[in-house]
Scaffold this motif. Structure first.
Motif, PDB file in Angstrom:
ATOM      1  N   LYS A 211       3.497 -25.368  32.124  1.00 22.95           N
ATOM      2  CA  LYS A 211       1.952 -26.288  33.221  1.00 22.95           C
ATOM      3  C   LYS A 211       0.909 -25.532  32.551  1.00 22.95           C
ATOM      4  CE  LYS A 211       0.430 -26.913  37.936  1.00 22.95           C
ATOM      5  NZ  LYS A 211       0.616 -26.535  39.015  1.00 22.95           N
ATOM      6  N   GLN A 212       0.385 -24.260  32.250  1.00 28.75           N
ATOM      7  CA  GLN A 212      -0.948 -23.831  31.432  1.00 28.75           C
ATOM      8  C   GLN A 212      -1.301 -23.762  30.258  1.00 28.75           C
ATOM      9  OE1 GLN A 212      -0.751 -18.880  31.618  1.00 28.75           O
ATOM     10  NE2 GLN A 212      -2.602 -19.039  31.094  1.00 28.75           N
ATOM     11  N   TYR A 213       0.079 -23.854  29.770  1.00 28.40           N
ATOM     12  CA  TYR A 213       0.063 -23.893  28.246  1.00 28.40           C
ATOM     13  C   TYR A 213      -0.095 -26.390  28.277  1.00 28.40           C
ATOM     14  CZ  TYR A 213       0.964 -26.983  23.899  1.00 28.40           C
ATOM     15  OH  TYR A 213       1.446 -27.726  22.546  1.00 28.40           O
ATOM     16  N   ALA A 214      -0.129 -27.030  28.750  1.00 24.94           N
ATOM     17  CA  ALA A 214      -0.251 -28.453  29.038  1.00 24.94           C
ATOM     18  C   ALA A 214      -1.767 -28.648  29.194  1.00 24.94           C
ATOM     19  CB  ALA A 214       0.611 -28.770  30.110  1.00 24.94           C
ATOM     20  N   ALA A 215      -1.790 -27.617  30.270  1.00 21.08           N
ATOM     21  CA  ALA A 215      -3.250 -27.873  30.976  1.00 21.08           C
ATOM     22  C   ALA A 215      -4.751 -27.364  29.843  1.00 21.08           C
ATOM     23  CB  ALA A 215      -3.593 -26.924  32.126  1.00 21.08           C
ATOM     24  N   HIS A 216      -4.121 -26.661  29.478  1.00 24.15           N
ATOM     25  CA  HIS A 216      -5.268 -25.536  28.034  1.00 24.15           C
ATOM     26  C   HIS A 216      -5.507 -27.086  26.940  1.00 24.15           C
ATOM     27  CE1 HIS A 216      -6.727 -22.463  25.694  1.00 24.15           C
ATOM     28  NE2 HIS A 216      -5.841 -22.739  24.863  1.00 24.15           N
ATOM     29  N   LEU A 217      -3.740 -27.074  27.154  1.00 26.76           N
ATOM     30  CA  LEU A 217      -4.425 -28.066  25.636  1.00 26.76           C
ATOM     31  C   LEU A 217      -5.292 -29.376  26.082  1.00 26.76           C
ATOM     32  CD1 LEU A 217      -2.904 -28.597  22.008  1.00 26.76           C
ATOM     33  CD2 LEU A 217      -1.071 -30.238  23.719  1.00 26.76           C
ATOM     34  N   MET A 218      -5.237 -29.912  26.946  1.00 27.48           N
ATOM     35  CA  MET A 218      -5.759 -30.751  27.165  1.00 27.48           C
ATOM     36  C   MET A 218      -7.620 -30.377  27.696  1.00 27.48           C
ATOM     37  SD  MET A 218      -3.695 -33.634  30.184  1.00 27.48           S
ATOM     38  CE  MET A 218      -3.168 -31.770  30.998  1.00 27.48           C
ATOM     39  N   GLN A 219      -7.787 -29.237  27.756  1.00 27.06           N
ATOM     40  CA  GLN A 219      -8.848 -29.035  28.129  1.00 27.06           C
ATOM     41  C   GLN A 219      -9.401 -28.243  26.332  1.00 27.06           C
ATOM     42  OE1 GLN A 219     -10.521 -25.414  27.414  1.00 27.06           O
ATOM     43  NE2 GLN A 219     -12.248 -26.813  27.722  1.00 27.06           N
ATOM     44  N   ILE A 220      -8.920 -27.772  26.033  1.00 23.60           N
ATOM     45  CA  ILE A 220      -9.588 -27.640  24.552  1.00 23.60           C
ATOM     46  C   ILE A 220      -9.600 -28.479  22.932  1.00 23.60           C
ATOM     47  CG2 ILE A 220      -8.845 -25.615  24.935  1.00 23.60           C
ATOM     48  CD1 ILE A 220      -7.066 -26.197  22.691  1.00 23.60           C
ATOM     49  N   THR A 221      -8.751 -30.366  23.750  1.00 24.59           N
ATOM     50  CA  THR A 221      -9.191 -31.153  22.916  1.00 24.59           C
ATOM     51  C   THR A 221      -9.156 -32.278  23.832  1.00 24.59           C
ATOM     52  OG1 THR A 221      -6.990 -32.351  23.928  1.00 24.59           O
ATOM     53  CG2 THR A 221      -6.658 -30.221  21.829  1.00 24.59           C
TER      54      THR A 221
ATOM     55  N   ILE B  85      -7.355 -23.319  10.717  1.00 26.00           N
ATOM     56  CA  ILE B  85      -5.875 -23.218  11.376  1.00 26.00           C
ATOM     57  C   ILE B  85      -7.027 -22.056  11.989  1.00 26.00           C
ATOM     58  CG2 ILE B  85      -3.288 -22.228  11.179  1.00 26.00           C
ATOM     59  CD1 ILE B  85      -4.146 -25.700  10.118  1.00 26.00           C
ATOM     60  N   TRP B  86      -6.319 -21.645  12.926  1.00 30.84           N
ATOM     61  CA  TRP B  86      -6.735 -20.384  14.251  1.00 30.84           C
ATOM     62  C   TRP B  86      -5.829 -19.280  14.505  1.00 30.84           C
ATOM     63  CZ3 TRP B  86      -9.689 -25.300  13.703  1.00 30.84           C
ATOM     64  CH2 TRP B  86     -10.492 -23.960  14.028  1.00 30.84           C
ATOM     65  N   VAL B  87      -5.590 -18.094  13.827  1.00 29.76           N
ATOM     66  CA  VAL B  87      -4.099 -17.001  13.860  1.00 29.76           C
ATOM     67  C   VAL B  87      -5.123 -16.380  15.481  1.00 29.76           C
ATOM     68  CG1 VAL B  87      -3.108 -15.437  12.803  1.00 29.76           C
ATOM     69  CG2 VAL B  87      -3.528 -17.471  11.262  1.00 29.76           C
ATOM     70  N   GLY B  88      -3.801 -16.529  15.929  1.00 32.18           N
ATOM     71  CA  GLY B  88      -3.855 -15.814  17.150  1.00 32.18           C
ATOM     72  C   GLY B  88      -3.054 -15.876  18.361  1.00 32.18           C
ATOM     73  N   ASP B  89      -3.543 -16.096  19.643  1.00 30.21           N
ATOM     74  CA  ASP B  89      -3.237 -16.370  21.050  1.00 30.21           C
ATOM     75  C   ASP B  89      -3.510 -17.817  21.656  1.00 30.21           C
ATOM     76  OD1 ASP B  89      -2.375 -17.312  23.572  1.00 30.21           O
ATOM     77  OD2 ASP B  89      -2.381 -15.076  24.391  1.00 30.21           O
ATOM     78  N   ILE B  90      -2.971 -18.917  21.542  1.00 33.26           N
ATOM     79  CA  ILE B  90      -3.025 -20.296  21.732  1.00 33.26           C
ATOM     80  C   ILE B  90      -4.275 -20.448  22.621  1.00 33.26           C
ATOM     81  CG2 ILE B  90      -1.360 -21.405  22.804  1.00 33.26           C
ATOM     82  CD1 ILE B  90      -1.401 -24.229  21.471  1.00 33.26           C
ATOM     83  N   PHE B  91      -3.719 -19.264  23.583  1.00 39.32           N
ATOM     84  CA  PHE B  91      -4.866 -19.506  25.169  1.00 39.32           C
ATOM     85  C   PHE B  91      -6.169 -18.836  25.024  1.00 39.32           C
ATOM     86  CE2 PHE B  91      -0.419 -19.599  26.867  1.00 39.32           C
ATOM     87  CZ  PHE B  91      -1.327 -20.966  27.528  1.00 39.32           C
ATOM     88  N   ASP B  92      -6.262 -18.182  23.135  1.00 37.51           N
ATOM     89  CA  ASP B  92      -7.495 -17.865  22.897  1.00 37.51           C
ATOM     90  C   ASP B  92      -8.513 -18.544  22.064  1.00 37.51           C
ATOM     91  OD1 ASP B  92      -7.660 -15.242  24.172  1.00 37.51           O
ATOM     92  OD2 ASP B  92      -6.796 -14.838  22.971  1.00 37.51           O
ATOM     93  N   VAL B  93      -8.297 -19.315  22.282  1.00 34.91           N
ATOM     94  CA  VAL B  93      -8.863 -20.826  21.076  1.00 34.91           C
ATOM     95  C   VAL B  93      -9.477 -21.755  22.297  1.00 34.91           C
ATOM     96  CG1 VAL B  93      -8.485 -23.252  19.945  1.00 34.91           C
ATOM     97  CG2 VAL B  93      -6.598 -21.572  19.803  1.00 34.91           C
ATOM     98  N   SER B  94     -10.383 -21.483  22.152  1.00 35.96           N
ATOM     99  CA  SER B  94     -11.817 -22.940  22.681  1.00 35.96           C
ATOM    100  C   SER B  94     -11.667 -24.196  22.081  1.00 35.96           C
ATOM    101  CB  SER B  94     -12.411 -21.998  23.242  1.00 35.96           C
ATOM    102  OG  SER B  94     -13.130 -21.762  21.672  1.00 35.96           O
ATOM    103  N   ALA B  95     -12.442 -24.821  23.082  1.00 38.86           N
ATOM    104  CA  ALA B  95     -12.711 -26.660  22.031  1.00 38.86           C
ATOM    105  C   ALA B  95     -14.277 -26.359  21.667  1.00 38.86           C
ATOM    106  CB  ALA B  95     -13.518 -27.143  24.104  1.00 38.86           C
ATOM    107  N   GLU B  96     -14.896 -24.881  21.842  1.00 39.37           N
ATOM    108  CA  GLU B  96     -15.913 -24.537  21.333  1.00 39.37           C
ATOM    109  C   GLU B  96     -15.270 -24.519  19.659  1.00 39.37           C
ATOM    110  OE1 GLU B  96     -20.060 -21.841  20.925  1.00 39.37           O
ATOM    111  OE2 GLU B  96     -18.383 -21.875  22.574  1.00 39.37           O
TER     112      GLU B  96
END
Length: 221
Positions: free
Chosen positions: A142-152, A108-119
Motif C-alpha cells: 500500500k505504501q509503495y503504490a501511494a508513493h509510486l503515484m505521488q512521484i509520477t 537510473i536511481w540506485v538506492g531505496d525507492i522510497f527515497d526517490v522523489s518527484a523532484e
C-alpha cells in the motif's frame, strides 16, 4: 514461512545479486511488455519509469523502440551490469541518499525507492511495473503504490501481477489478486485486465499460478 520483512532487507537483495540468484531476471524482453505496451498510446520519446528494474532486458527493448527510460533499483551491481550490457558508460552522481546513473535517454536511481522523489525523477509519461509490486510483502505494498503515484503524478501504468496459493511457497514474487490491485489503485485509475495467462510449468516450477497484465489509466474527474 520466512519473515516477509526479510525480503525487503537491503542485504537480502544484495546477496541475491552477489550469488547470482536472479531467476527473476529474463534474458529477453518480457513478451507481456512487447504484446501490450502499445496500449499505453505513448508517443516516441515518452519517458517510462521502471520501479525495482534490476538489469531487465525490457530496458533495452524500450530504448530500441524509441522511448526514454527512468528506473529505480536497490542493487548497484545490477545497474553496473545493465549499463555494461547496454554498451553505455554512465555518468554517476550522488542525489540525496541515492546514486544516479545516467546516459543518453536513460536515468537510473540506485538506492531505496522510497527515497526517490518527484523532484529527482522529473516528468514521467508512463510506468511499467513488472517486478516491483509483486516483490514487496503485503505490509509494504500500500505504501509503495501511494508513493509510486505521488512521484509520477499517477502516470498511466502497465502492471504485471501473479495469483497463486501463497501458503504453498514463499515469495517473492508474491501473490497479488484483483481485489488488492483495485484497493491500491482503484481511486486514481480505471483498471483493465488485458491478459490473464497460466505461468508455464508453475511459479518457480512448484505451484500453479496465473499472470495478469493490468492497464491502469487515469480516471477523468
Amino acid at each position: 514461512m520466512k519473515n516477509l520483512r526479510a525480503y525487503m532487507e537491503a542485504s537480502f537483495w544484495h546477496e541475491k545479486w552477489k550469488r547470482g540468484e536472479i531467476n527473476f531476471h529474463q534474458s529477453e524482453a518480457n513478451p507481456l511488455l512487447t504484446a501490450h505496451f502499445e496500449k499505453l498510446n505513448l508517443a516516441k520519446g515518452s519517458r517510462v519509469f521502471l520501479p525495482l528494474c534490476g538489469k531487465t532486458r525490457d530496458i533495452a527493448w524500450l530504448l530500441a523502440s524509441g522511448y526514454r527510460v527512468a528506473g529505480a533499483e536497490l542493487s548497484a551491481q545490477a545497474i553496473n551490469d545493465l549499463f555494461k550490457e547496454l554498451g553505455l558508460a554512465p555518468n554517476i552522481s550522488n542525489v540525496g541518499n541515492l546514486t544516479r546513473y545516467s546516459a543518453d535517454d536513460i536515468d537510473i536511481w540506485v538506492g531505496d525507492i522510497f527515497d526517490v522523489s518527484a523532484e529527482y525523477l522529473g516528468p514521467i509519461n508512463a510506468i511499467y511495473d513488472r517486478a516491483a509490486l509483486v516483490a514487496l510483502p503485503a505490509d509494504m505494498r500500500k505504501q509503495y503504490a501511494a508513493h509510486l503515484m505521488q512521484i509520477t503524478g499517477a502516470a498511466p501504468q502497465l502492471l504485471v501481477s501473479y495469483v497463486y496459493d501463497q501458503s504453498k511457497i514463499d515469495g517473492p514474487p508474491f501473490s497479488v489478486n484483483e481485489d488488492e490491485v483495485r484497493r491500491y489503485y482503484g481511486a486514481a485509475y480505471q483498471l483493465t485486465s488485458v491478459e490473464i495467462r497460466d505461468v508455464v510449468g508453475g511459479l518457480k516450477g512448484k505451484v500453479a499460478s496465473t499472470e495478469t497484465v493490468w492497464l491502469l489509466q487515469k480516471t477523468s474527474r
